[in-house]
Write an enzyme that holds these catalytic residues in place. Structure first.
Site, PDB file in Angstrom:
ATOM      1  N   ASP A  79      15.795 -38.180 -74.395  1.00  0.00           N
ATOM      2  CA  ASP A  79      14.598 -37.865 -75.183  1.00  0.00           C
ATOM      3  C   ASP A  79      14.109 -36.442 -74.945  1.00  0.00           C
ATOM      4  O   ASP A  79      12.997 -36.092 -75.351  1.00  0.00           O
ATOM      5  CB  ASP A  79      13.481 -38.873 -74.880  1.00  0.00           C
ATOM      6  N   GLY A  80      14.900 -35.629 -74.267  1.00  0.00           N
ATOM      7  CA  GLY A  80      14.607 -34.215 -74.143  1.00  0.00           C
ATOM      8  C   GLY A  80      13.460 -33.867 -73.221  1.00  0.00           C
ATOM      9  O   GLY A  80      12.869 -32.786 -73.367  1.00  0.00           O
ATOM     10  N   SER A 113      13.954 -41.001 -63.420  1.00  0.00           N
ATOM     11  CA  SER A 113      14.239 -39.875 -62.519  1.00  0.00           C
ATOM     12  C   SER A 113      13.328 -39.913 -61.302  1.00  0.00           C
ATOM     13  O   SER A 113      13.773 -39.719 -60.166  1.00  0.00           O
ATOM     14  CB  SER A 113      14.063 -38.548 -63.250  1.00  0.00           C
ATOM     15  N   GLY A 117      20.428 -34.334 -65.338  1.00  0.00           N
ATOM     16  CA  GLY A 117      20.054 -34.761 -63.994  1.00  0.00           C
ATOM     17  C   GLY A 117      20.929 -34.129 -62.937  1.00  0.00           C
ATOM     18  O   GLY A 117      20.452 -33.689 -61.887  1.00  0.00           O
ATOM     19  N   ASP A 152      25.460 -33.193 -67.610  1.00  0.00           N
ATOM     20  CA  ASP A 152      24.327 -34.093 -67.457  1.00  0.00           C
ATOM     21  C   ASP A 152      23.126 -33.329 -66.902  1.00  0.00           C
ATOM     22  O   ASP A 152      23.232 -32.631 -65.880  1.00  0.00           O
ATOM     23  CB  ASP A 152      24.702 -35.223 -66.490  1.00  0.00           C
ATOM     24  N   HIS A 173       0.822  -1.212   0.000  1.00  0.00           N
ATOM     25  CA  HIS A 173       0.000   0.000   0.000  1.00  0.00           C
ATOM     26  C   HIS A 173       0.857   1.263   0.000  1.00  0.00           C
ATOM     27  O   HIS A 173       0.363   2.344   0.319  1.00  0.00           O
ATOM     28  CB  HIS A 173      -0.928   0.013   1.224  1.00  0.00           C
TER      29      HIS A 173
END
Length: 462
Positions: A298-299, A344, A443, A441, A130
């Site tokens: 095969d592109g 892949s 991939g 490559d 307080h």
């Protein structure tokens, strides 16, 4: 007051009163008036102040320990205990609570002068809530010294107001901001309290720190200790909807290290962002990968990677990324197996599936990821027949793992470019004359793109 209820309706009212003469008189009057109206009512007086060595006839004051009593009584009421049972239980617990406050400033009731004068460099010890002055003054010291002084005073056996505390005791601690301390200052004091108590062999089971019982703008703090057994901790941990009650951990604080070794972990938002960037980058690279693939296949290398990217994007829109990296790898493995197709798709799925078991929520640092990538690459070599010296994505993965282990993943990009000079011994390119294959490559370039994107996201460059 704490209204008590049971499944059949109200069963009584418990008045929890801090030990001040005015409070006792007024709440006592309210209790008598309620009884005259047939209300079952009882009163518990909280008097846990440890400031005075020899309390006056008025007794010890009620301070922040009242907050503990409110929580414990509420938890007991929620369990359906009777009024008498609750009064008996909290009265017993009150004997195990002690509080002491210190302040660097007085407080001011609006429109009035400060409640007491405190010279610069002094602090008030043993004050109430307080605005009344304390029992003594001392010079301002460090947080560690102040907390030690407080706990020494609270537990001094020569004081009639002391809290008995010995090595091996378990306590709940409340570090209460009296009004004007910053979060930083509160954190410093809380840390000092934990260290001081643990140095005495006391087990700190729970800690709450914040604004619980204030004195307007007083720049001070009170420290409340409650010796606790398993039952008391259970009641403290009981769930409550009280908005200001802190969300305390129910794990014992003592025995835990405050310092952890930094780990390189990948969080859910980062994994989500990384997947998004990989997908968008592969879509941008679609024609480039197709062009590279036309020289030896095969592109359609770019097309198959684009199919996988779109499948992952679609999945991200309707799912939450799992927190466990291994689970995410398993999800992506399933997506590429289903949507990518061809060799892949099988290779990526094989790689991800084998890697998934090596990274978890608790183990996802750089070493774990290197181990995971090595496991994936070994699976590709085992079932795909390729080796690091061949003109395949395995060549690049070998380079990346090697440099990841050496903490230099940036150098790994040379692995993809180096595949232009290698002879194809696996995959469709192995059937084509080496003289007709002069480009990297596709991939390996795709894998390099994926890993480069991951690196850039983690480094904040994307």
């Amino acid at each position: 007051s704490c209204p008590l209820s049971s499944h059949s309706g109200a069963s009584g009212v418990l008045l929890i009163v801090k030990n001040y003469t005015g409070d006792r008189l007024n709440f006592g009057l309210a209790a008598e008036q309620a009884r005259n109206q047939g209300v079952a009512v009882d009163m518990v007086i909280v008097a846990e102040d440890c400031a005075f060595d020899q309390p006056s006839k008025a007794g010890r004051r009620g301070l922040c320990g009242t907050v503990f009593i409110h929580k414990l009584a509420g938890a007991l009421a929620e369990e359906g205990c009777s009024l008498d049972q609750i009064v008996s239980k909290v009265t017993e617990i009150l004997k195990r609570i002690g509080t002491l406050g210190v302040s660097l400033s007085p407080c001011s009731v609006p429109g009035c002068l400060p409640s007491f004068d405190l010279p610069p460099g002094d602090m008030e010890v043993g004050l109430g809530i307080h605005g009344e002055p304390g029992i003594k003054r001392s010079k301002v010291a460090s947080a560690d010294e102040v907390v030690k002084t407080m706990i020494d005073h609270m537990t001094n056996p020569s004081s009639q107001s002391h809290l008995p505390l010995k090595s091996g005791d378990c306590v709940v601690v409340c570090v209460n901001n009296l009004g004007a301390l910053s979060c930083l200052e509160m954190a410093v004091v809380t840390r000092s309290a934990i260290i001081c108590l643990e140095s005495r062999g006391v087990v700190v089971a729970r800690v709450m720190s914040g604004l619980f019982m204030t004195s307007l703008e007083m720049a001070g703090v009170s420290l409340t200790l409650m010796r606790a057994d398993k039952e008391t901790l259970r009641l403290i941990d009981a769930k409550t909807t009280a908005p200001a009650w802190p969300n305390l951990s129910n794990v014992c604080l003592s025995g835990r290290s405050y310092i952890t070794e930094p780990q390189t972990t990948i969080k859910r938002p980062v994994m989500h962002k990384t997947l998004e960037k990989i997908c968008s980058t592969l879509l941008e690279k679609q024609e480039e990968l197709n062009s590279l693939d036309r020289a030896s296949g095969d592109g359609d290398c770019g097309n198959t990677h684009a199919q996988a990217a779109r499948a992952i994007q679609e999945w991200l829109q309707g799912h939450v990324v799992p927190g466990c990296p291994g689970k995410l790898l398993s999800v992506v493995a399933g997506l590429v197996q289903e949507k990518m197709g061809g060799s892949s798709g099988a290779l990526y799925s094989l790689f991800l599936t084998a890697a998934a078991g090596h990274v978890t929520e608790g183990r996802s640092n750089a070493a774990a990821w290197a181990t995971a990538m090595n496991a994936g690459t070994e699976a590709m070599k085992k079932y795909g027949g390729a080796a690091p010296g061949d003109r395949t994505m395995v060549r690049f993965l070998f380079f990346y793992i090697m440099f990841l282990l050496l903490r230099s993943p940036q150098k790994a990009a040379s692995g993809a470019e180096a595949t232009r000079d290698l002879k194809a011994r696996a995959g469709r390119a192995s059937y084509i004359s080496p003289n007709l294959v002069s480009l990297p490559d596709p991939g390996a370039v795709a894998v390099a793109t994926i890993l480069k994107t991951i690196l850039e996201v983690l480094e904040g460059r994307k």
